[in-house]
Write an enzyme that holds these catalytic residues in place. Structure first.
Site, mmCIF file in Angstrom:
data_model
loop_
_atom_site.group_PDB
_atom_site.id
_atom_site.type_symbol
_atom_site.label_atom_id
_atom_site.label_comp_id
_atom_site.label_asym_id
_atom_site.label_seq_id
_atom_site.Cartn_x
_atom_site.Cartn_y
_atom_site.Cartn_z
ATOM 1 N N LYS A 207 0.926 -1.289 -0.238
ATOM 2 C CA LYS A 207 0.213 0.148 -0.206
ATOM 3 C C LYS A 207 0.549 1.327 0.238
ATOM 4 O O LYS A 207 0.515 2.133 -0.931
ATOM 5 C CB LYS A 207 -0.424 -0.202 1.257
ATOM 6 C CG LYS A 207 -1.744 1.431 1.235
ATOM 7 C CD LYS A 207 -2.544 1.225 2.348
ATOM 8 C CE LYS A 207 -3.263 2.285 2.733
ATOM 9 N NZ LYS A 207 -4.590 1.947 3.922
ATOM 10 N N GLU A 213 10.279 -4.719 4.528
ATOM 11 C CA GLU A 213 10.198 -6.126 4.791
ATOM 12 C C GLU A 213 9.990 -6.230 2.265
ATOM 13 O O GLU A 213 10.747 -6.931 1.902
ATOM 14 C CB GLU A 213 9.345 -6.794 4.901
ATOM 15 C CG GLU A 213 9.745 -7.309 6.545
ATOM 16 C CD GLU A 213 8.547 -6.251 6.914
ATOM 17 O OE1 GLU A 213 8.712 -4.859 6.693
ATOM 18 O OE2 GLU A 213 8.573 -6.237 8.750
ATOM 19 N N GLY A 267 -4.768 -1.527 4.911
ATOM 20 C CA GLY A 267 -4.578 -2.979 4.004
ATOM 21 C C GLY A 267 -4.572 -4.191 4.931
ATOM 22 O O GLY A 267 -4.939 -5.290 3.550
ATOM 23 N N ARG A 268 -5.476 -4.414 6.155
ATOM 24 C CA ARG A 268 -6.079 -5.997 5.797
ATOM 25 C C ARG A 268 -7.031 -5.910 5.721
ATOM 26 O O ARG A 268 -8.298 -6.965 5.628
ATOM 27 C CB ARG A 268 -5.724 -5.807 7.880
ATOM 28 C CG ARG A 268 -6.458 -4.311 8.667
ATOM 29 C CD ARG A 268 -6.390 -5.017 9.672
ATOM 30 N NE ARG A 268 -6.754 -3.674 10.879
ATOM 31 C CZ ARG A 268 -5.677 -2.540 10.302
ATOM 32 N NH1 ARG A 268 -4.708 -2.677 10.107
ATOM 33 N NH2 ARG A 268 -6.355 -1.623 11.731
ATOM 34 N N GLU A 353 -4.761 -6.808 14.406
ATOM 35 C CA GLU A 353 -4.063 -5.451 14.004
ATOM 36 C C GLU A 353 -5.758 -4.739 14.419
ATOM 37 O O GLU A 353 -5.856 -3.148 15.063
ATOM 38 C CB GLU A 353 -4.009 -5.353 12.927
ATOM 39 C CG GLU A 353 -2.811 -4.427 12.662
ATOM 40 C CD GLU A 353 -2.177 -4.952 11.418
ATOM 41 O OE1 GLU A 353 -0.602 -4.910 11.554
ATOM 42 O OE2 GLU A 353 -2.531 -4.198 9.895
ATOM 43 N N HIS A 384 -3.974 -33.359 16.996
ATOM 44 C CA HIS A 384 -3.262 -33.890 17.345
ATOM 45 C C HIS A 384 -1.993 -32.832 18.240
ATOM 46 O O HIS A 384 -0.193 -33.764 17.986
ATOM 47 C CB HIS A 384 -2.564 -34.853 16.462
ATOM 48 C CG HIS A 384 -3.622 -35.865 15.522
ATOM 49 N ND1 HIS A 384 -3.597 -36.877 16.069
ATOM 50 C CD2 HIS A 384 -4.583 -36.119 15.037
ATOM 51 C CE1 HIS A 384 -4.800 -37.803 15.403
ATOM 52 N NE2 HIS A 384 -5.176 -37.222 14.758
ATOM 53 N N LYS A 512 8.961 -0.664 14.240
ATOM 54 C CA LYS A 512 10.493 -0.791 13.459
ATOM 55 C C LYS A 512 10.788 0.379 13.535
ATOM 56 O O LYS A 512 12.053 0.511 13.156
ATOM 57 C CB LYS A 512 8.479 0.022 12.072
ATOM 58 C CG LYS A 512 7.318 -0.950 11.857
ATOM 59 C CD LYS A 512 7.238 -0.593 10.391
ATOM 60 C CE LYS A 512 5.730 -1.264 9.780
ATOM 61 N NZ LYS A 512 4.490 -0.162 9.286
#
Ligand code: F6P
Length: 545
Positions: A207, A213, A267-268, A353, A384, A512
């Site tokens: 965005k 990253e 963003g999400r 978030e 399991h 950050k």
């Protein structure tokens, strides 16, 4: 007028009192006392079924929960969202992801209809997807694209990645879609290891187009490509999805090859925008539009259904009941679908978030426990691993099961067993098993009394663990779109009731900021002055190599 804290409203107080009254009840007794419990406490929408009869509620709980919906002003907040108001007040932004799957009607942002722009980007995506699929778009060496690598993180990764896996049964043949998110070079390196530059297309999805990253991975990918094909190849092997077209161009991507979205898409909440491009490449544009249609159908349901029949509303109210009134600090999401294995991870960002906030809309401390920790794993794998704790670990773990009536990969003998396991788990969590039942079972198996006395306590299950089961007809793009939109609106309803802004994410900034301060120290370019002894020690140890 001062806005009341949610825990000071009459609706909240009534629920607190009701929680005290219902605390001694056990789910198995509630089922025994009311043969109509399932009919009373389940809801249908389209061909979906939401069974919430295994929640620790009575029919009397529901109207009390419904009162919270009104106390939180859910209808008013929904209207403000749809009107394009800047309800993300800390960033001064409107929240209009619903426009991305809106169909025809106009939706206004700052007095301008956003729909022509939305449609134009969808059409551009359509042309691009067709060009890749039919081989019209070729790599710099003239070869067809066989592999697409999406480079993005958070909202620019989790949604398309999850949906690409979820819709594996609809994948377009001859094209593989990969996802790289992690700054750890192992992510990019292992994906690239199996690929040929000439046949690989990168989508740089961000965005902001500044995320560390993504930019690091994008630069390394460009280096990998240009080492073999030269700098001019970038035009045929890199496209971008972003709101920041200036940075896209600065990176070297032709604006013609950029797919725009807008700051009113969080963003999400961006899967529905061009951030969904890798998914559209994986399943084709027609199926991508079915995904949008499913989300739109859920929007319509959310905005029009009364709270009594409102699926996102109900899920939100049950979560608030469990966390604010029964004291649950977590929720397990348990899809009995390998294709939905990434759904817990996707929803972690969407839910935590969004609502993991410490101050309310008025900037006052949130003291009413918003956003429980969400975790989970696909069934039956989780059985399991961690189900032992859910059954006998002594913690309250509200569980959310999701299953599909039809298999997306119908191998003989698999699906019925999968469903049997799913339904058995919610039954076991609800009923439990008493000491008397364990003793009777062991005696019937002719186990010696001395062994029964020794082992029986270990075989007791307390039960009364609340769960909801959502049963979908099948996992297809329409139902997946509706499922994701269901959770988006659930998060929104919760935010209204908790009086928090679910559309900002200041909490991710501090780390950050500190990382950019530490980087030159780890690289040995500056001294570690002014740091605490732990951080100093870690940096020193990391440099001793
Ligand atoms: O983790 C913080 C965050 O801002 C998320 O909200 C967002 O989805 C992610 O980073 C990626 O951001 P961008 O798409 O700008 O690269």
């Amino acid at each position: 007028m001062a806005v009341s804290r949610p825990d000071e409203t009459p609706a909240w107080r009534a629920l607190a009192a009701h929680a005290g009254e219902t605390a001694p009840l056990h789910l198995r007794d509630l089922f025994a006392a009311d043969p109509q419990r399932f009919a009373r406490l389940s809801l249908a929408w389209n061909d979906w079924l939401l069974d919430f009869s295994k929640q620790r509620i009575t029919p009397a709980t529901l109207p009390l929960l419904h009162a919270l919906w009104y106390a939180g002003g859910v209808p008013e907040w929904s209207a403000r969202m749809r009107a394009g108001e800047a309800i993300n007040h800390t960033e001064g932004r409107a929240v209009l992801h619903i426009a991305l799957r809106n169909g025809k009607p106009a939706l206004l942002h700052n007095g301008r209809d956003v729909m022509p722009g939305v449609r134009a980007v969808l059409e551009k995506m359509e042309r691009f997807v067709a060009a890749i699929h039919d081989g019209h778009w070729r790599g710099a060496g003239g070869e067809r694209i066989s592999d697409v690598v999406n480079i993005g993180i958070g909202g620019s990764d989790l949604g398309p990645r999850m949906a690409t896996q979820a819709l594996a049964a609809c994948h377009h043949p001859g094209l593989r879609v990969h996802y790289v998110a992690n700054l750890d070079g192992a992510d990019l390196a292992t994906v690239l290891a199996g690929l040929q530059p000439r046949r690989t297309l990168f989508i740089i999805a961000s965005k902001t187009f500044t995320t560390q990253e993504t930019m690091q991975n994008a630069h390394s990918a460009r280096e990998w490509l240009t080492r073999e094909l030269g700098a001019t190849a970038v035009a045929k092997h890199f496209v971008a999805v972003s709101t920041n077209l200036v940075e896209v161009e600065r990176f070297g991507i032709d604006p013609e090859n950029a797919f725009e979205f807008w700051d009113w898409v969080g963003g999400r909440y961006s899967l529905w925008s061009a951030i969904g491009l890798p998914l559209a490449l994986a399943i084709g544009m027609a199926r991508f539009r079915e995904l949008l249609a499913g989300a739109h159908a859920m929007d319509e349901h959310f905005f029009t259904a009364p709270v009594e029949r409102n699926l996102p509303g109900l899920l939100a109210l049950l979560e608030i009941w469990n966390s604010n009134f029964l004291g649950a600090d977590n929720r397990a999401l348990l899809p009995y679908s390998q294709s939905l294995a990434l759904l817990p991870r996707y929803l972690q960002q969407l839910e935590m978030e969004s609502n993991g906030k410490q101050v309310d809309r008025e900037g006052r401390p949130v003291t009413w426990a918003a956003a429980p920790v969400l975790w989970g794993e696909a069934g039956t794998n989780g059985q399991h691993a961690f189900y032992q704790l859910i059954h006998q670990g002594g913690r309250l773990v509200p569980c959310e099961f999701i299953a599909c009536c039809e298999a997306d990969f119908p191998l003989p003998g698999h699906h019925e067993k999968l469903l049997a396991n799913c339904f058995a788990q919610s039954e076991a969590l609800m009923r439990g098993k008493t000491l008397a039942e364990v003793q009777a079972e062991m005696a019937a198996a002719r186990i010696p009394e001395v062994v029964v006395d020794r082992l029986a306590p270990y075989k007791v299950f307390p039960g009364n663990q609340p769960s909801t089961t959502l049963l979908l007809p099948r996992l297809d793009p329409f139902n997946l779109g509706a499922l994701i939109a269901l959770y988006e609106h659930k998060v929104f309803v919760e935010s209204c009731i908790w009086n928090i802004n679910p559309f900002d994410q200041w909490g991710v900034e501090y780390g950050k900021q500190l990382a950019s301060r530490l980087l030159p120290m780890i690289e040995g370019r500056t001294a570690t002055d002014g740091l605490d002894s732990s951080t100093t020690g870690l940096i020193a140890a990391s440099r001793r190599r």
